[in-house]
Scaffold this active site. Structure first.
Site, short mmCIF file in Angstrom:
data_model
loop_
_atom_site.label_atom_id
_atom_site.label_comp_id
_atom_site.label_asym_id
_atom_site.label_seq_id
_atom_site.Cartn_x
_atom_site.Cartn_y
_atom_site.Cartn_z
N HIS A 95 0.91 -1.15 0.00
CA HIS A 95 0.00 0.00 0.00
C HIS A 95 0.95 1.20 0.00
O HIS A 95 1.75 1.34 0.93
CB HIS A 95 -0.88 -0.03 1.27
N HIS A 97 3.24 4.12 0.50
CA HIS A 97 3.52 4.90 1.71
C HIS A 97 4.84 5.61 1.56
O HIS A 97 5.73 5.16 0.84
CB HIS A 97 3.52 4.00 2.95
P1 DGP Z 1 8.21 -0.82 3.65
O1 DGP Z 1 9.16 -1.86 4.12
O2 DGP Z 1 8.88 0.33 2.91
O3 DGP Z 1 7.06 -1.42 2.88
O4 DGP Z 1 7.63 -0.16 4.96
C1 DGP Z 1 6.58 -0.71 5.67
C2 DGP Z 1 6.64 -0.14 7.06
O5 DGP Z 1 5.40 -0.35 7.67
C3 DGP Z 1 7.69 -0.78 7.97
O6 DGP Z 1 8.66 0.19 8.31
C4 DGP Z 1 6.92 -1.23 9.19
C5 DGP Z 1 5.58 -0.57 9.04
N1 DGP Z 1 4.46 -1.36 9.48
C6 DGP Z 1 4.12 -2.61 9.07
N2 DGP Z 1 3.00 -3.02 9.67
C7 DGP Z 1 2.62 -2.00 10.49
C8 DGP Z 1 1.53 -1.83 11.39
O7 DGP Z 1 0.66 -2.69 11.58
N3 DGP Z 1 1.47 -0.65 12.06
C9 DGP Z 1 2.40 0.35 11.88
N4 DGP Z 1 2.25 1.46 12.58
N5 DGP Z 1 3.43 0.21 11.02
C10 DGP Z 1 3.54 -0.95 10.35
#
Ligand code: DGP
Length: 111
Positions: A95, A97
């Site tokens: 998704h 980000h």
């Molecule tokens: P990427 O690896 O660039 O796709 O970053 C995904 C980020 O999302 C990673 O740094 C951890 C974060 N993340 C994954 N699951 C969750 C969640 O359930 N809550 C939050 N706050 N962050 C999450």
């Protein structure tokens, strides 16, 4: 299974929200890699920057208009924005980000 970030913006998962408006939401990263590490996402499922087009680019506009407001709120002058696109570039959540990282020295080139 529904996308974890869709669940976050629908408030189906409890998350520390930093900033929110009609099109975007920003929240603390679960696994911070810097003292300041938040994510900003569209409130619409878009897989990655690769899926941006003329029909959904309003989300990009809103995200990048919001980033200066958010960093000002936290008095962050120097920071880095990262968007990983695809698994081999480090994308683990499909998704779109943008990571906003700050409050430490950043290295270049990135790993
Ligand atoms: P990427 O690896 O660039 O796709 O970053 C995904 C980020 O999302 C990673 O740094 C951890 C974060 N993340 C994954 N699951 C969750 C969640 O359930 N809550 C939050 N706050 N962050 C999450």
């Amino acid at each position: 299974m529904e996308c974890i970030f869709c669940k976050i913006f629908k408030k189906e998962i409890n998350t520390k929200i930093i900033f929110e408006d009609d099109l975007t939401i920003s929240f603390e990263d679960l696994n911070p890699v810097a003292p300041f590490h938040i994510l900003i996402i569209p409130k619409k499922h878009i897989d990655s920057v690769n899926e941006i087009n003329e029909n959904n680019s309003i989300y990009i506009k809103q995200i990048f208009e919001n980033i200066p407001k958010i960093v000002l709120k936290f008095n962050l002058k120097d920071y880095r924005i990262v968007s990983n696109i695809g698994p081999s570039a480090g994308q683990s959540v499909m998704h779109m980000h943008f990571h906003i990282l700050g409050n430490r020295k950043m290295n270049w080139p990135p790993g």
